[in-house]
Design a protein around this motif. Structure first.
Motif, PDB file in Angstrom:
ATOM      1  N   PRO A 261     -46.862 -25.928  18.301  1.00 43.23           N
ATOM      2  CA  PRO A 261     -47.478 -26.933  19.390  1.00 43.23           C
ATOM      3  C   PRO A 261     -46.824 -28.296  19.427  1.00 43.23           C
ATOM      4  O   PRO A 261     -46.286 -28.431  18.408  1.00 43.23           O
ATOM      5  N   THR A 262     -46.747 -28.683  20.582  1.00 42.93           N
ATOM      6  CA  THR A 262     -46.159 -30.049  20.704  1.00 42.93           C
ATOM      7  C   THR A 262     -47.052 -30.826  20.140  1.00 42.93           C
ATOM      8  O   THR A 262     -48.102 -30.941  20.123  1.00 42.93           O
TER       9      THR A 262
ATOM     10  N   GLU B  25     -49.913 -31.361  22.473  1.00 41.04           N
ATOM     11  CA  GLU B  25     -50.664 -30.310  22.525  1.00 41.04           C
ATOM     12  C   GLU B  25     -51.688 -30.646  21.245  1.00 41.04           C
ATOM     13  O   GLU B  25     -52.842 -30.418  21.520  1.00 41.04           O
TER      14      GLU B  25
ATOM     15  N   HIS C  68     -54.228 -33.389  21.835  1.00 40.61           N
ATOM     16  CA  HIS C  68     -55.238 -32.818  22.873  1.00 40.61           C
ATOM     17  C   HIS C  68     -56.202 -32.138  22.297  1.00 40.61           C
ATOM     18  O   HIS C  68     -57.628 -32.149  22.489  1.00 40.61           O
ATOM     19  N   ALA C  69     -55.725 -31.076  21.389  1.00 40.70           N
ATOM     20  CA  ALA C  69     -56.723 -30.344  20.661  1.00 40.70           C
ATOM     21  C   ALA C  69     -57.654 -31.002  19.867  1.00 40.70           C
ATOM     22  O   ALA C  69     -58.860 -30.861  19.846  1.00 40.70           O
TER      23      ALA C  69
ATOM     24  N   ALA D  84     -58.483 -24.923  21.319  1.00 41.12           N
ATOM     25  CA  ALA D  84     -58.126 -26.058  20.421  1.00 41.12           C
ATOM     26  C   ALA D  84     -57.843 -25.748  18.980  1.00 41.12           C
ATOM     27  O   ALA D  84     -57.071 -26.311  18.256  1.00 41.12           O
TER      28      ALA D  84
ATOM     29  N   THR E 151     -54.826 -23.842  18.289  1.00 42.83           N
ATOM     30  CA  THR E 151     -53.608 -24.824  18.384  1.00 42.83           C
ATOM     31  C   THR E 151     -53.376 -25.270  17.123  1.00 42.83           C
ATOM     32  O   THR E 151     -52.352 -25.297  16.548  1.00 42.83           O
TER      33      THR E 151
END
Length: 272
Positions: free
Chosen positions: A224-225, A228, A231-232, A262, A265
């Protein structure tokens, strides 16, 4: 192994010095190949060299799998007889699987986790039946070079339906998401990165490699970036507040599916 694997590095079984280097090359799993990477007159040597390595029960930097020869061919029976119970073996990868019975037959002969490679139209059509054939089966994946030849597909997009078929079958069977098949051009790292981005969008998780230089490209594509991850974390914090229906600043509501994604991630980001 607790760490979620993202990279599987294939190495020829008849080159033990290359296998030794591969163990510290940075892959999550090393796959010793007795099939496509080994010429017919080198099969017995490759098998013996692999057995020598796997007879030692001592710890290794990463798990070692072996891709045996095709189950309906002249070498697979000897591969399984010699290798199936060796203490250093962490998994057997079975090429060109087309029936659930093939999985069950191998499972009866070894306690080692099995992984099925689907490389024909028939194998793709039976993907879910194969994926649920036996508890010893831990994963399925595509062998795209052989599948491409079997289907007569030239363009890459022609494989997207079989890719999705295998991804859905694995999920329906409760297996881990499949890794992508190898990118054959070891010099084309930009093409590899683009292909990984497409594979990730389809639902693959990680990829097989044939050269160490491909490993960091695959890992970067599938981890994941930072955006990301952030956001998670925002989703899980909002969900933990337990104030009924929650909406993020971008207007999207948090539901159970968003929370599950999430969690996945973050699990992948921290490789647990």
């Amino acid at each position: 192994m607790n760490r979620t694997p993202l990279t599987w590095l294939y190495v020829p079984g008849d080159r033990p010095h290359v296998v030794a280097k591969a163990l510290t090359a940075g892959a999550d799993v090393v796959v010793i190949d007795l099939e496509d990477a080994v010429a017919p007159d080198r099969k017995e040597y490759a098998r013996a060299a692999t057995a020598d390595l796997l007879t030692d029960p001592g710890p290794r930097p990463v798990p070692v799998h072996v891709r045996v020869n095709a189950l309906d061919g002249p070498w697979a029976a000897a591969d399984l007889t010699v290798l199936a119970t060796l203490p250093g073996l962490s998994g057997l990868r079975l090429p060109k699987v087309t029936t659930p019975d093939e999985i069950r037959k191998v499972a009866a002969a070894t306690p080692v986790p099995l992984y099925a490679l689907l490389e024909t139209a028939l194998g793709i059509e039976r993907a879910h039946a194969i994926a649920t054939a036996h508890p010893a089966l831990r994963g399925i994946a595509l062998g795209e070079a052989d599948l491409r030849a079997d289907l007569g597909v030239r363009g890459d997009s022609g494989l997207d339906w079989p890719r999705s078929r295998v991804i859905v079958a694995a999920r329906a069977a409760g297996l881990a998401p499949p890794p992508q098949s190898v990118h054959p051009d070891i010099r084309d790292l930009d093409g590899l990165a683009a292909s990984c981005a497409h594979g990730r969008a389809l639902g693959f998780l990680g990829r097989a490699a044939i050269h160490p230089r491909q490993l960091p490209v695959i890992e970067r594509a599938y981890l994941p970036t930072p955006a990301e991850v952030e956001h998670a974390e925002t989703i899980l914090k909002a969900a933990a507040a337990d104030q009924g229906a929650q909406a993020l600043p971008d207007g999207r509501f948090i539901d159970a599916a968003a929370v599950a994604l999430a969690q996945r991630t973050l699990s992948l980001a921290y490789r647990v």
